[in-house]
Write an enzyme that holds these catalytic residues in place. Structure first.
Site, PDB file in Angstrom:
ATOM      1  N   ARG A 172       0.837  -1.206   0.000  1.00 39.16           N
ATOM      2  CA  ARG A 172       0.000   0.000   0.000  1.00 39.16           C
ATOM      3  C   ARG A 172       0.872   1.257   0.000  1.00 39.16           C
ATOM      4  NH1 ARG A 172      -5.249  -0.005   1.938  1.00 39.16           N
ATOM      5  NH2 ARG A 172      -4.929   1.797   3.275  1.00 39.16           N
ATOM      6  N   ARG A 176       9.679   5.858  -3.167  1.00 38.36           N
ATOM      7  CA  ARG A 176      10.036   6.783  -4.254  1.00 38.36           C
ATOM      8  C   ARG A 176      11.454   7.299  -4.107  1.00 38.36           C
ATOM      9  NH1 ARG A 176       5.460  10.041  -2.424  1.00 38.36           N
ATOM     10  NH2 ARG A 176       3.650   9.171  -3.506  1.00 38.36           N
ATOM     11  N   ARG A 249      -9.077  -7.299  12.787  1.00 34.13           N
ATOM     12  CA  ARG A 249      -8.258  -6.594  13.750  1.00 34.13           C
ATOM     13  C   ARG A 249      -9.080  -5.395  14.181  1.00 34.13           C
ATOM     14  NH1 ARG A 249      -4.703  -7.538  17.473  1.00 34.13           N
ATOM     15  NH2 ARG A 249      -3.104  -5.939  17.719  1.00 34.13           N
ATOM     16  N   ARG A 280      -0.528   5.497  16.137  1.00 32.29           N
ATOM     17  CA  ARG A 280      -0.422   6.861  15.615  1.00 32.29           C
ATOM     18  C   ARG A 280      -1.230   7.834  16.468  1.00 32.29           C
ATOM     19  NH1 ARG A 280      -2.877   5.023   9.693  1.00 32.29           N
ATOM     20  NH2 ARG A 280      -4.695   3.968  10.514  1.00 32.29           N
ATOM     21  N   GLU A 300      -4.455   6.113  18.577  1.00 32.56           N
ATOM     22  CA  GLU A 300      -5.044   4.923  17.953  1.00 32.56           C
ATOM     23  C   GLU A 300      -4.311   3.676  18.466  1.00 32.56           C
ATOM     24  OE1 GLU A 300      -5.842   5.509  13.760  1.00 32.56           O
ATOM     25  OE2 GLU A 300      -5.478   3.390  13.377  1.00 32.56           O
ATOM     26  N   TYR A 348      -9.774  -5.237   2.328  1.00 35.35           N
ATOM     27  CA  TYR A 348      -9.111  -4.053   2.871  1.00 35.35           C
ATOM     28  C   TYR A 348      -9.290  -2.918   1.851  1.00 35.35           C
ATOM     29  CZ  TYR A 348      -5.123  -1.786   5.340  1.00 35.35           C
ATOM     30  OH  TYR A 348      -4.307  -0.953   6.068  1.00 35.35           O
ATOM     31  N   ASP A 350     -10.221   0.848   0.451  1.00 34.58           N
ATOM     32  CA  ASP A 350     -10.257   2.267   0.791  1.00 34.58           C
ATOM     33  C   ASP A 350     -11.600   2.840   0.343  1.00 34.58           C
ATOM     34  OD1 ASP A 350      -7.858   2.750   2.131  1.00 34.58           O
ATOM     35  OD2 ASP A 350      -6.732   2.742   0.260  1.00 34.58           O
TER      36      ASP A 350
HETATM   37  P1  FAD Z   1     -18.605   0.785   7.085  1.00 34.82           P
HETATM   38  O1  FAD Z   1     -18.190   2.198   7.054  1.00 34.82           O
HETATM   39  O2  FAD Z   1     -18.033  -0.108   8.128  1.00 34.82           O
HETATM   40  O3  FAD Z   1     -20.204   0.768   7.196  1.00 34.82           O
HETATM   41  C1  FAD Z   1     -20.922  -0.386   7.518  1.00 34.82           C
HETATM   42  C2  FAD Z   1     -22.101   0.054   8.367  1.00 34.82           C
HETATM   43  O4  FAD Z   1     -22.958  -1.081   8.555  1.00 34.82           O
HETATM   44  C3  FAD Z   1     -21.704   0.541   9.747  1.00 34.82           C
HETATM   45  O5  FAD Z   1     -22.210   1.829   9.979  1.00 34.82           O
HETATM   46  C4  FAD Z   1     -22.315  -0.491  10.687  1.00 34.82           C
HETATM   47  O6  FAD Z   1     -22.794   0.085  11.899  1.00 34.82           O
HETATM   48  C5  FAD Z   1     -23.490  -1.010   9.851  1.00 34.82           C
HETATM   49  N1  FAD Z   1     -23.888  -2.360  10.235  1.00 34.82           N
HETATM   50  C6  FAD Z   1     -23.151  -3.470  10.296  1.00 34.82           C
HETATM   51  N2  FAD Z   1     -23.882  -4.509  10.719  1.00 34.82           N
HETATM   52  C7  FAD Z   1     -25.145  -4.041  10.916  1.00 34.82           C
HETATM   53  C8  FAD Z   1     -26.349  -4.634  11.357  1.00 34.82           C
HETATM   54  N3  FAD Z   1     -26.434  -5.929  11.687  1.00 34.82           N
HETATM   55  N4  FAD Z   1     -27.452  -3.859  11.467  1.00 34.82           N
HETATM   56  C9  FAD Z   1     -27.408  -2.534  11.123  1.00 34.82           C
HETATM   57  N5  FAD Z   1     -26.281  -1.928  10.713  1.00 34.82           N
HETATM   58  C10 FAD Z   1     -25.167  -2.672  10.605  1.00 34.82           C
HETATM   59  N6  FAD Z   1     -10.095   4.692   3.430  1.00 34.82           N
HETATM   60  C11 FAD Z   1      -9.540   5.673   2.684  1.00 34.82           C
HETATM   61  O7  FAD Z   1      -9.863   5.801   1.502  1.00 34.82           O
HETATM   62  N7  FAD Z   1      -8.662   6.557   3.235  1.00 34.82           N
HETATM   63  C12 FAD Z   1      -8.272   6.497   4.533  1.00 34.82           C
HETATM   64  O8  FAD Z   1      -7.467   7.305   4.992  1.00 34.82           O
HETATM   65  C13 FAD Z   1      -8.832   5.452   5.344  1.00 34.82           C
HETATM   66  N8  FAD Z   1      -8.490   5.342   6.630  1.00 34.82           N
HETATM   67  C14 FAD Z   1      -9.029   4.345   7.387  1.00 34.82           C
HETATM   68  C15 FAD Z   1      -8.637   4.262   8.722  1.00 34.82           C
HETATM   69  C16 FAD Z   1      -9.157   3.268   9.530  1.00 34.82           C
HETATM   70  C17 FAD Z   1      -8.735   3.182  10.961  1.00 34.82           C
HETATM   71  C18 FAD Z   1     -10.082   2.328   8.968  1.00 34.82           C
HETATM   72  C19 FAD Z   1     -10.626   1.217   9.824  1.00 34.82           C
HETATM   73  C20 FAD Z   1     -10.479   2.421   7.651  1.00 34.82           C
HETATM   74  C21 FAD Z   1      -9.951   3.424   6.841  1.00 34.82           C
HETATM   75  N9  FAD Z   1     -10.329   3.570   5.505  1.00 34.82           N
HETATM   76  C22 FAD Z   1      -9.772   4.557   4.748  1.00 34.82           C
HETATM   77  C23 FAD Z   1     -11.322   2.655   4.887  1.00 34.82           C
HETATM   78  C24 FAD Z   1     -12.759   3.198   4.942  1.00 34.82           C
HETATM   79  O9  FAD Z   1     -13.152   3.409   6.273  1.00 34.82           O
HETATM   80  C25 FAD Z   1     -13.685   2.181   4.305  1.00 34.82           C
HETATM   81  O10 FAD Z   1     -13.263   1.821   3.012  1.00 34.82           O
HETATM   82  C26 FAD Z   1     -15.151   2.626   4.180  1.00 34.82           C
HETATM   83  O11 FAD Z   1     -15.536   3.529   5.173  1.00 34.82           O
HETATM   84  C27 FAD Z   1     -16.012   1.393   4.252  1.00 34.82           C
HETATM   85  O12 FAD Z   1     -17.372   1.666   4.015  1.00 34.82           O
HETATM   86  P2  FAD Z   1     -18.428   0.498   4.181  1.00 34.82           P
HETATM   87  O13 FAD Z   1     -19.762   1.062   3.872  1.00 34.82           O
HETATM   88  O14 FAD Z   1     -17.984  -0.696   3.435  1.00 34.82           O
HETATM   89  O15 FAD Z   1     -18.323   0.037   5.711  1.00 34.82           O
HETATM   90  N1  UDP Z   2       3.192   0.644   7.972  1.00 33.60           N
HETATM   91  C1  UDP Z   2       4.387   0.583   8.639  1.00 33.60           C
HETATM   92  N2  UDP Z   2       4.886   1.718   9.214  1.00 33.60           N
HETATM   93  C2  UDP Z   2       4.239   2.905   9.150  1.00 33.60           C
HETATM   94  C3  UDP Z   2       3.012   2.963   8.451  1.00 33.60           C
HETATM   95  C4  UDP Z   2       2.519   1.813   7.875  1.00 33.60           C
HETATM   96  O1  UDP Z   2       5.012  -0.476   8.737  1.00 33.60           O
HETATM   97  O2  UDP Z   2       4.739   3.897   9.710  1.00 33.60           O
HETATM   98  C5  UDP Z   2       2.680  -0.614   7.379  1.00 33.60           C
HETATM   99  C6  UDP Z   2       1.741  -1.361   8.352  1.00 33.60           C
HETATM  100  O3  UDP Z   2       1.915  -2.746   8.143  1.00 33.60           O
HETATM  101  C7  UDP Z   2       0.374  -0.916   7.905  1.00 33.60           C
HETATM  102  C8  UDP Z   2       0.569  -0.864   6.386  1.00 33.60           C
HETATM  103  O4  UDP Z   2       1.902  -0.342   6.228  1.00 33.60           O
HETATM  104  O5  UDP Z   2      -0.627  -1.838   8.294  1.00 33.60           O
HETATM  105  C9  UDP Z   2      -0.416  -0.003   5.635  1.00 33.60           C
HETATM  106  O6  UDP Z   2      -0.356   1.313   6.144  1.00 33.60           O
HETATM  107  P1  UDP Z   2      -1.569   2.327   5.993  1.00 33.60           P
HETATM  108  O7  UDP Z   2      -1.120   3.643   6.518  1.00 33.60           O
HETATM  109  O8  UDP Z   2      -2.068   2.249   4.607  1.00 33.60           O
HETATM  110  O9  UDP Z   2      -2.626   1.682   6.992  1.00 33.60           O
HETATM  111  P2  UDP Z   2      -4.129   2.111   7.381  1.00 33.60           P
HETATM  112  O10 UDP Z   2      -4.193   3.609   7.302  1.00 33.60           O
HETATM  113  O11 UDP Z   2      -5.004   1.395   6.411  1.00 33.60           O
HETATM  114  O12 UDP Z   2      -4.252   1.602   8.773  1.00 33.60           O
END
Ligand code: FAD
Ligand code: UDP
Length: 371
Positions: A172, A176, A249, A280, A300, A348, A350
């Protein structure tokens, strides 16, 4: 005839995008979510004028012009570019791995010197086809960067040894040989001006939503409300875990409001040492260039997932992917249920990928429904 054309379980990006497209095609939708708000994991809480990303930092990025135009039709995006900094033993390194990082680590000045340094480090390792995250990381950047910036962070993030994790996770991150701290390679990037809730609200405009409503509490009733169901929750839960649980996780977030203007000078600072329990610290105001006299930061902490906790990251190893396939065999046989999103597709993804997946599925579904 049922009251709704579609009952959509989950008000995250998949559910809201699908609902929007369906409404546009003249369909009547009901969106339910067990949480008390819409948006799923992109939800932000307004804390004294600062949009706090409640479920982890979210930065929108995509290479797809259609997806970029789609999100911008609901809310304008700012020019935020994600450039996290990594803290290792009190020293700061730029991410992703680029000329700034190589200079900070080795004092090298030119791309050629940096390439030679990495080549020299990996020459004796003899890794041709990386079998796991550790081998992939070593092959990409060599042992110095792996030990300082990857191993500790990765193993606490995933609760597993890097040798037991799939290689794709580390791919991911760009590597560069230019002085470019942009965490993403995509053409388009930014944060919605005024926060992500504006995007979720725009997508759901004119659509009935019921919050604090768990599909699992009365599956038959919710199914009876619509001709078809769109399910975005965990796939194993939908099938009552009959083939066993899919592993995730989880994370724990600790939010703090501080009476100071600027805590860390950057939105994202990673802590890469294994003995520091969080991965972070996010300082939310920097996503929107905030000038408030106060600030909000979030620690986090990675956490072991157990049933009932938020399933943030799918554990896409072989064992879980095999189990997921067993569930997929069932879901593919469902005539009136569509599955989508990070949880139901166990990927996984985005944000742009979730939107892309929802747009494709909506197009297939609504086209079929019309013709
Ligand atoms: P979700 O957002 O999980 O929505 C699913 C919904 O279903 C939830 O609101 C849940 O409450 C509901 N639900 C589940 N089961 C039930 C049930 N039985 N009854 C009623 N409701 C239910 N993506 C990026 O592009 N950039 C980022 O920087 C980025 N950072 C992230 C950081 C973290 C820590 C995480 C965990 C993810 C990150 N993502 C990021 C990914 C991004 O969050 C997801 O791709 C996106 O929000 C997923 O949307 P979704 O609708 O699939 O799931
Ligand atoms: N990662 C790492 N060091 C860092 C940042 C990221 O080793 O400082 C690795 C780690 O395994 C992480 C993966 O790169 O799970 C992807 O990072 P990203 O920032 O995309 O994770 P997310 O925002 O999805 O948690």
């Amino acid at each position: 005839m049922a009251e709704f054309d579609y009952v959509i379980v989950g008000a995250g990006l998949f559910g809201t995008t699908f609902a929007h497209q369906a409404k546009k095609a003249g369909k009547k939708c009901l969106v339910i979510d067990k949480r008390s708000h819409i948006g799923g994991n992109i939800y932000c809480k307004d804390v004294d004028g600062i949009n706090v990303h409640q479920y982890g930092a979210h930065i929108f990025h995509t290479n797809d012009k259609n997806i970029w135009n789609f999100v911008n039709s609901f809310v304008e995006f700012n020019r935020y570019t994600n450039s996290p900094v990594a803290n290792h033993e009190g020293k700061l390194y730029n991410l992703p791995f680029n000329m700034n990082t190589f200079h900070q680590l080795w004092g090298v000045i030119s791309p050629q010197e940096a390439q030679e340094k990495i080549a020299e480090q990996i020459a004796s390792l003899n890794i041709t086809e990386p079998q796991n995250l550790e081998e992939q990381a070593l092959k990409l950047v060599g042992p110095d960067i792996y030990e300082k910036l990857i191993k500790g962070y990765t193993e606490k993030q995933w609760g597993r040894k890097a040798t037991e994790l799939p290689a794709f996770i580390i791919k991911r991150l760009p590597v560069r040989f230019t002085f470019d701290n942009n965490y993403f390679n995509d053409k388009y990037q930014g944060i919605p001006i005024g926060g992500y809730n504006k995007l979720s609200e725009g997508l759901l405009e004119g659509i009935e939503v019921r919050l604090n409503t768990n599909f699992g509490d009365d599956v038959a009733y919710f199914k009876s409300l619509g001709d078809k169901l769109v399910y975005t929750g965990p796939l194993d839960e939908y099938y009552n875990y009959q083939f066993g649980e899919l592993e995730y996780r989880s994370l724990r977030f600790e939010h703090k409001q501080l009476e100071m203007e600027n805590y860390q000078g950057n939105a994202v600072v990673n802590y890469t040492e294994s003995h520091i329990p969080y991965t972070r610290i996010i300082e939310h105001k920097h996503f929107e260039f905030g000038t408030q006299p106060h600030t909000v930061i979030t620690y986090e902490y990675p956490a072991t997932w157990e049933k009932g906790m938020e399933p943030y990251y799918p554990m896409n190893d072989e064992k879980n992917n095999r189990r997921f396939k067993e569930y997929t065999a069932l879901s593919e046989g469902e005539a009136n249920v569509l599955f989508g999103g990070r949880l139901a597709e166990y990927r996984y993804y985005d944000m742009h990928q979730v939107i892309g997946s929802a747009l494709v599925k909506a197009k297939q579904e609504l086209h079929a429904a019309v013709s």
